[in-house]
Design an enzyme around this catalytic site. Structure first.
Site, PDB file in Angstrom:
ATOM      1  N   PHE A  47       0.805  -1.277   0.022  1.00 19.16           N
ATOM      2  CA  PHE A  47      -0.219  -0.195   0.113  1.00 19.16           C
ATOM      3  C   PHE A  47       0.800   0.771   0.037  1.00 19.16           C
ATOM      4  O   PHE A  47       2.332   1.140   0.191  1.00 19.16           O
ATOM      5  CB  PHE A  47      -0.895   0.093   1.313  1.00 19.16           C
ATOM      6  N   ARG A  74      -4.302 -13.172   8.658  1.00 20.04           N
ATOM      7  CA  ARG A  74      -4.692 -11.125   8.584  1.00 20.04           C
ATOM      8  C   ARG A  74      -3.925 -10.644   9.509  1.00 20.04           C
ATOM      9  O   ARG A  74      -4.025 -11.120  10.891  1.00 20.04           O
ATOM     10  CB  ARG A  74      -5.935 -11.150   8.531  1.00 20.04           C
ATOM     11  N   ALA A 121     -12.478 -11.518  -1.369  1.00 15.72           N
ATOM     12  CA  ALA A 121     -12.346 -10.417  -1.591  1.00 15.72           C
ATOM     13  C   ALA A 121     -11.405  -9.503  -2.627  1.00 15.72           C
ATOM     14  O   ALA A 121     -10.440 -10.662  -2.456  1.00 15.72           O
ATOM     15  CB  ALA A 121     -11.881  -9.372  -0.273  1.00 15.72           C
ATOM     16  N   GLU A 151      -9.506 -17.757  -5.161  1.00 14.98           N
ATOM     17  CA  GLU A 151      -9.554 -18.177  -3.995  1.00 14.98           C
ATOM     18  C   GLU A 151     -10.298 -18.854  -3.213  1.00 14.98           C
ATOM     19  O   GLU A 151     -10.736 -19.623  -2.563  1.00 14.98           O
ATOM     20  CB  GLU A 151     -10.052 -16.928  -2.802  1.00 14.98           C
ATOM     21  N   GLY A 155     -10.830   7.502   7.884  1.00 13.98           N
ATOM     22  CA  GLY A 155     -10.089   8.189   9.177  1.00 13.98           C
ATOM     23  C   GLY A 155      -8.762   8.015   9.059  1.00 13.98           C
ATOM     24  O   GLY A 155      -8.022   8.896   9.572  1.00 13.98           O
ATOM     25  N   GLU A 179       1.246 -15.375  -4.538  1.00 17.34           N
ATOM     26  CA  GLU A 179       0.775 -13.834  -4.201  1.00 17.34           C
ATOM     27  C   GLU A 179       0.631 -14.275  -1.970  1.00 17.34           C
ATOM     28  O   GLU A 179       0.270 -13.400  -1.305  1.00 17.34           O
ATOM     29  CB  GLU A 179      -0.805 -13.532  -4.179  1.00 17.34           C
TER      30      GLU A 179
END
Length: 199
Positions: free
Chosen positions: A16, A66, A83, A103, A122, A150
């Protein structure tokens, strides 16, 4: 009210992107604009899908590690919907279909948009499109899937919708994608059975 970006500073680029914004925006009470600095994770849009078989009344959920849940009292393996991130030029529906194959080895028919929302506005620009997808789960079995390149190791769970709702009610499902998708399905299951069912 008005707002304006005064400065953007890139702080990090990895999976990211993280940047710092200096911005000003109007105040509810009026007067001079408020000037603030905020860090923003540029994650981009994503799509999530809950496969649903109206004939067997079953859903497919995925379970995977996660890192954000590493300190969870339940552990970092979370029960989720399928997702993936939407790349430039892609449509959310196409991502939902691609990720379902990658997936869960699951082909989807019609997709119904359950909701679109900002996940954590936020601190992130991520906006999620959540779908419920028509699927034939009559022969589907739980298994291990995902793309090795991945770093994915994803376990699928095919279960009756009522059992998934029970997991939800007992807080065994604790991420937004599946909570929204399962709650939507609970409210709209009869409609989908009439629309997608074979008999």
């Amino acid at each position: 009210m008005k707002w304006d970006i005064l400065k953007v500073e890139d702080l990090y680029q990895g999976f990211f992107k993280l940047c710092r914004l200096r911005l000003s925006h109007g105040r509810f009470a009026g007067g001079e604009p408020l000037v603030v600095e905020r860090e923003l994770i540029r994650r981009g849009p994503a799509a999530a899908v809950l496969p649903y078989d109206p004939d067997t009344d079953r859903v497919l959920l995925v379970e995977q590690f996660r890192v954000g849940a590493i300190e969870s009292p339940h552990g970092p393996w979370l029960m989720e919907t399928i997702a993936g991130l939407i790349e430039p030029g892609e449509r959310a529906e196409d991502v939902a279909r691609r990720e379902a194959l990658e997936e869960a080895d699951c082909s989807l028919g019609e997709l119904v948009l359950a909701h679109e929302y900002f996940s954590t506005p936020g601190s992130s620009d991520e906006r999620i499109s959540v779908y419920v997808g028509q699927a034939d789960l009559s022969a589907a079995r739980s298994g291990i899937h995902g793309l090795v390149e991945e770093g994915e190791e994803i376990r699928t769970h095919v279960l009756p919708a009522d059992e998934a709702f029970d997991w939800l009610d007992r807080q065994q499902v604790d991420t937004a994608f599946p909570i929204i998708a399962l709650q939507w399905l609970r409210l709209n299951r009869e409609m989908l059975q009439e629309r997608w069912g074979s008999g």
